[in-house]
Every structure is written in structure tokens, then in C-alpha cells.
Design a protein around this motif. Structure first.
Motif, PDB file in Angstrom:
ATOM      1  N   ILE A  24      42.195  28.877  41.362  1.00 16.87           N
ATOM      2  CA  ILE A  24      41.524  30.163  41.186  1.00 16.87           C
ATOM      3  C   ILE A  24      41.001  30.282  39.765  1.00 16.87           C
ATOM      4  O   ILE A  24      41.670  29.853  38.805  1.00 16.87           O
ATOM      5  N   TYR A  25      39.801  30.855  39.635  1.00 10.34           N
ATOM      6  CA  TYR A  25      39.153  31.046  38.333  1.00 10.34           C
ATOM      7  C   TYR A  25      38.530  32.439  38.355  1.00 10.34           C
ATOM      8  O   TYR A  25      37.628  32.711  39.157  1.00 10.34           O
ATOM      9  N   VAL A  67      41.719  47.844  39.651  1.00 15.76           N
ATOM     10  CA  VAL A  67      42.037  46.806  40.627  1.00 15.76           C
ATOM     11  C   VAL A  67      42.438  45.542  39.870  1.00 15.76           C
ATOM     12  O   VAL A  67      41.751  45.130  38.933  1.00 15.76           O
ATOM     13  N   ASP A  68      43.543  44.926  40.275  1.00 12.60           N
ATOM     14  CA  ASP A  68      43.959  43.648  39.715  1.00 12.60           C
ATOM     15  C   ASP A  68      43.128  42.559  40.390  1.00 12.60           C
ATOM     16  O   ASP A  68      43.496  42.043  41.445  1.00 12.60           O
ATOM     17  N   VAL A  69      41.989  42.231  39.790  1.00 10.93           N
ATOM     18  CA  VAL A  69      41.040  41.328  40.440  1.00 10.93           C
ATOM     19  C   VAL A  69      41.674  39.968  40.701  1.00 10.93           C
ATOM     20  O   VAL A  69      41.533  39.405  41.799  1.00 10.93           O
ATOM     21  N   TYR A  70      42.380  39.437  39.726  1.00  7.85           N
ATOM     22  CA  TYR A  70      43.004  38.123  39.893  1.00  7.85           C
ATOM     23  C   TYR A  70      44.041  38.163  41.019  1.00  7.85           C
ATOM     24  O   TYR A  70      44.027  37.325  41.927  1.00  7.85           O
ATOM     25  N   GLY A  71      44.935  39.140  40.975  1.00 14.29           N
ATOM     26  CA  GLY A  71      46.005  39.213  41.970  1.00 14.29           C
ATOM     27  C   GLY A  71      45.489  39.454  43.371  1.00 14.29           C
ATOM     28  O   GLY A  71      45.938  38.824  44.343  1.00 14.29           O
ATOM     29  N   THR A 118      42.400  38.830  44.505  1.00 17.58           N
ATOM     30  CA  THR A 118      41.643  37.650  44.935  1.00 17.58           C
ATOM     31  C   THR A 118      42.582  36.580  45.476  1.00 17.58           C
ATOM     32  O   THR A 118      42.308  35.973  46.526  1.00 17.58           O
ATOM     33  N   ALA A 119      43.686  36.344  44.782  1.00 17.92           N
ATOM     34  CA  ALA A 119      44.655  35.347  45.243  1.00 17.92           C
ATOM     35  C   ALA A 119      45.260  35.749  46.588  1.00 17.92           C
ATOM     36  O   ALA A 119      45.354  34.934  47.517  1.00 17.92           O
ATOM     37  N   SER A 151      37.064  48.502  44.494  1.00 14.42           N
ATOM     38  CA  SER A 151      38.199  48.615  45.407  1.00 14.42           C
ATOM     39  C   SER A 151      38.677  47.239  45.844  1.00 14.42           C
ATOM     40  O   SER A 151      37.946  46.247  45.732  1.00 14.42           O
ATOM     41  N   GLU A 152      39.895  47.184  46.355  1.00 16.80           N
ATOM     42  CA  GLU A 152      40.409  45.987  47.010  1.00 16.80           C
ATOM     43  C   GLU A 152      39.495  45.573  48.148  1.00 16.80           C
ATOM     44  O   GLU A 152      39.286  44.396  48.411  1.00 16.80           O
ATOM     45  N   SER A 153      38.993  46.583  48.862  1.00 19.22           N
ATOM     46  CA  SER A 153      38.187  46.325  50.042  1.00 19.22           C
ATOM     47  C   SER A 153      36.933  45.524  49.707  1.00 19.22           C
ATOM     48  O   SER A 153      36.495  44.681  50.499  1.00 19.22           O
ATOM     49  N   THR A 154      36.356  45.769  48.526  1.00 11.38           N
ATOM     50  CA  THR A 154      35.183  44.999  48.106  1.00 11.38           C
ATOM     51  C   THR A 154      35.534  43.520  47.982  1.00 11.38           C
ATOM     52  O   THR A 154      34.784  42.640  48.422  1.00 11.38           O
ATOM     53  N   ILE A 155      36.684  43.243  47.392  1.00 10.23           N
ATOM     54  CA  ILE A 155      37.115  41.854  47.242  1.00 10.23           C
ATOM     55  C   ILE A 155      37.368  41.231  48.609  1.00 10.23           C
ATOM     56  O   ILE A 155      36.982  40.077  48.862  1.00 10.23           O
TER      57      ILE A 155
END
Length: 468
Positions: A250-251, A264-268, A270-271, A316-320
């Protein structure tokens, strides 16, 4: 009955004459070198893509100056001729071409609008690989118009660099090629940017080095990619790397301006999303997962650029969940033509409902009905033909929402077991390729054992609000 010697000689002469005549006719009938088509004939974008050859690989070298927004670049393209070619075309918008070489030798070229016509010194033989090197420069211009929510898209200048999001037809604003999802290829992208800025692209980071006071980042994707999914986003970024709990590299690159503005924790996330979709849809199809979050409020949208979706902001999380679902639906399995765009957007929107279901915040049945009930029958929403939404409305909300509704109706019709088997089989069988709505309907009927014409006709191809 035996022939005389003279009769035998006459017969031989006639046979030889017939053979020679047949050979001449065969040569006359054999197609010689001819021009490749200047487009693949997509009804929405007739001149996007090019005929007569298949691009296998792009090698892009990009030298970008954010102060002037000027790009100096070269593209080395490897392709295979699908016919004997006297000339062939490449898509490139507005940038200045300084030279073209075919198989290492200079070639003549002409420009007409967004088309470059290349005439190699010798015709290119059918079935043979060839290389094209194009050197070009200029200031890439973003596209605008009604297609992408009325927003600019493509190569978009930011305060410290550039935000690159090209769906559906803007990859050719910054590199030459065959700009249509039916012609996928692997990529090496080298981004040269002023020291202090980071160039982020698709696939994995092969190397970073300093050259002439600039930083050169070399990115490589070994999996086929549609041109609109390529990015070369440049700016100041805080970068975090690692692996998801499921082991996917992951990057994540985030503009420092936005680090404290996103809740939003983008890294978390996304993982977590990558691993869950890997369980539900099948193994993650690419080298790396991740995100590029850039301060680009003028864009107002995000895009599923392969391996690293680009976000103008994460709301939002939903976007990810949506953009990462596209890694399977849209990136790995790409549309054959743009009229099947619901296969991308309807599936990614439905995946948002599946994410809420997974997190215990609702279920797809209720979310579908809420979306359905919130839109009265007289709304223009119900007048979009989702299975063929037309070019300027290909990203209409109905393509997303009614497309997602179609999947929930299908799920309830055929049952969970058949439905999720269908999704996994679909992405496995079309991995790294292209597909159409007709293909999906055929798969749905085969896996469910049911006749589904009426369902898909009603939800994808009929105007008006369907009855539930």
C-alpha cells in the motif's frame, strides 16, 4: 485411356497457364499495406483509439515545470500491427510534436486536430511488433464541458503541481497513444519534478533518483491498464507505505494541506476496504493499493486511477469503498465501449451499499429502497437509459444509482449464492480485459439458470420508474 505425347504437352501448357493466372489473381486479391483507422468507432467518441494495431506498452518520460506548467516529454510505444500498415494514427491533443521515429528511424507525420498520422519509411507487416518514439512539449490543457459533472478534468494545475484525472477522454492531453479503454497496455512512467515535489503514478515505485536538481520517480505497472486510468500527479505529499493486514502493498500520498482537514483515516480505510473486496470479489488484481489525496477543490470529484485512486478531497469512507471497488469493476474488467459505463459506476455504487452492509450500518435491500423511494417517478432521473446513457450524460446520477438498483434487484431475483458467484466469476473470467453489458447478462443467466431479459430490459433499457 492414354493421351498422345502432343496432347500431354498441350495439357501441361494449359495447366501452367491456369496456375500463373490463379497466382496473379491471388496477388491482386491480397490486401497490401493500408492506413490504420483514425478511431475504433465508439459511438460516444468515434475518433478515440486507433485501428490497425494494438499497443502493448507505454514508456513515458515526463519533465514538468510547475512554475510555467510546461511539459517536455517523450513516449516510447511498443505495438503490434493487426494489419499491414502504410500509416497509423495516434491521439494527442494540442501539444507540439517535434519528432517521430518508427523502429528507430525517423518517420514523417502530419497533424489534424487531435490526430497524428505517422508514415513509417517502410510498411509495417501484419503480426509484427514495432516501436514508436514521439518527442513532444507544451502546456497540457484540461478538458471541460458537461461530461464530468460540468468540471474540468485531465491535466489540472494545482498550487504546487498538477492533479491528473483523465476519464473518459483526457489521457491524450498529456501523452500520445490509443486513448480508448479497449486498447489496454502496461506502463513505465518516469516523472521528473523539482526537488521537494513528489511525482506519483500507477503501479509500484521502481526507483527514485536526483538528476540535474530534480527528482525522477520511476513507476511501473505490469498489469494492462486503460489510458484514462493513468496518472502523473505531482505536488507536495506526505507518503506512508506498508502492507494491508491481508498482505497487499500500500502507498498513500496526502497533500499536507489536507492532513488535518479530513476526518477519514485514508491509509487505514484503504487497507481495510482492499482486504474486504479481496475476500468478496476475488484476489486484489494489481501490484499495489493506495491513494493520492491532493488539494484540488476545483475538480470536485475522485477517480479510480489504477492502483491509486486520486481524490480531490476525501469526504467519507464510502468514497474510498467506491473507488477501490473500481479496481475490480472498471480497472481490471474494463468496458469494451463507453455505452457500458454502468458496469463501472453501477457496480462501484452498489459496492458502497455492500460496504455499509459489511460495517453493520444498513443493508443493501433497505439502501436500495431508500434511493428508489427518494426519487418520484416524474424526476428526469428516471428518463436516463442506463444501458446506453449517451455521451454527455454518461456520468448521470442514474448510471450510478439506478445501475446499483439493478444489481440489488438481480441479487433478490437469483439469490445471494448465485449473485456473489456471478460477481467473482465475472471478474475472474474478464481479468485485465474488456467486456460489455451483453456479456454480463449472458453470465448472469448462465450462472443463475434463469431467463433475465425482462429484468435487464426494465432496469437498464426502459425509461420511467420501474415497479418493484
Amino acid at each position: 485411356m492414354a493421351l498422345s505425347r502432343s496432347a500431354r504437352l498441350a495439357a501441361l501448357r494449359l495447366s501452367a497457364l491456369a496456375t500463373a493466372t490463379a497466382s496473379v489473381a491471388l496477388i491482386a486479391a491480397s490486401p497490401g499495406p493500408r492506413p490504420g483507422a483514425d478511431g475504433i468507432g465508439d459511438p460516444y467518441f468515434p475518433q478515440l483509439g486507433n485501428g490497425g494495431f494494438d499497443i502493448r506498452h507505454y514508456g513515458l518520460d515526463l519533465d514538468y515545470n510547475p512554475d510555467s506548467d510546461r511539459l517536455a516529454a517523450s513516449a516510447e510505444i511498443t505495438a503490434r500491427a493487426e494489419q499491414s500498415l502504410s500509416t497509423f494514427n495516434l491521439d494527442l491533443q494540442k501539444l507540439t510534436v517535434t519528432s517521430v521515429e518508427v523502429n528507430g528511424r525517423s518517420a514523417r507525420f502530419t497533424r489534424s486536430g487531435d490526430e497524428i498520422t505517422v508514415k513509417p519509411r517502410h510498411p509495417l507487416a501484419k503480426g509484427r511488433d514495432f516501436t514508436v518514439e514521439v518527442k513532444y512539449n507544451g502546456i497540457p490543457e484540461a478538458l471541460s464541458g458537461p461530461i464530468v459533472f460540468g468540471s474540468d478534468y485531465g491535466w489540472m494545475k494545482t498550487t504546487d503541481g498538477v492533479f491528473v484525472a483523465c476519464e473518459p477522454n483526457a489521457a491524450s492531453t498529456w501523452f500520445p497513444g490509443s486513448d480508448h479503454p479497449s486498447d489496454k497496455a502496461t506502463f513505465d512512467i518516469r516523472i521528473k519534478a523539482p526537488k521537494g515535489l513528489t511525482g506519483v503514478s500507477n503501479g509500484r515505485l521502481v526507483s527514485t533518483r536526483t538528476q540535474g536538481g530534480k527528482t525522477v520517480s520511476h513507476w511501473r505497472t505490469d498489469k494492462p491498464m486503460a489510458t484514462y486510468l493513468a496518472t502523473a500527479t505531482i505536488g507536495k505529499f506526505d507518503v506512508r507505505t506498508g502492507r494491508t493486514p491481508g498482505g497487499v502493498p500500500i502507498y498513500v500520498a496526502i497533500d499536507p494541506v489536507l492532513q488535518n482537514s479530513n476526518n477519514v483515516d485514508v491509509y487505514g480505510v484503504t487497507a481495510e476496504v482492499t482486504d474486504y473486496w479481496s475476500e468478496l470479489f476475488g484476489k486484489y488484481p494489481f501490484e499495489e493499493t493506495g491513494a493520492i489525496v491532493d488539494d484540488m477543490p476545483q475538480a470536485g470529484f475522485s477517480l479510480e486511477t489504477q492502483t491509486k485512486p486520486v481524490y480531490s478531497a476525501v469526504r467519507s469512507e464510502s468514497t474510498i469503498a467506491h473507488e477501490l471497488a473500481h479496481q475490480w469493476f472498471g480497472d481490471s474488467v474494463s468496458v469494451e465501449k463507453w455505452d457500458s459505463i454502468w458496469l463501472n459506476e453501477g457496480f462501484a455504487t452498489y459496492s458502497q451499499w455492500l460496504w455499509e452492509e459489511h460495517k453493520g450500518r444498513g443493508n443493501a435491500h433497505d439502501l436500495m429502497r431508500a434511493a428508489y423511494n427518494a426519487r418520484p417517478a416524474e424526476l428526469p432521473f428516471w428518463q436516463t437509459v442506463v444501458g446506453d446513457p449517451q455521451r454527455d450524460t454518461m456520468f448521470a446520477s442514474a448510471v450510478y444509482q439506478r445501475g446499483a438498483m439493478t444489481l440489488q434487484v438481480l441479487r433478490e431475483k437469483i439469490g445471494d449464492k448465485a449473485f456473489f458467484k456471478l460477481l467473482r466469476t465475472w471478474v475472474a473470467d474478464h481479468k485485465y480485459g474488456n467486456a460489455t453489458t451483453k456479456d454480463f447478462i449472458r453470465y448472469a443467466e448462465r450462472i443463475s439458470g434463469q431467463q433475465l431479459d425482462a429484468l435487464f430490459d426494465t432496469w437498464l433499457f426502459t425509461k420511467g420508474k420501474p415497479a418493484l
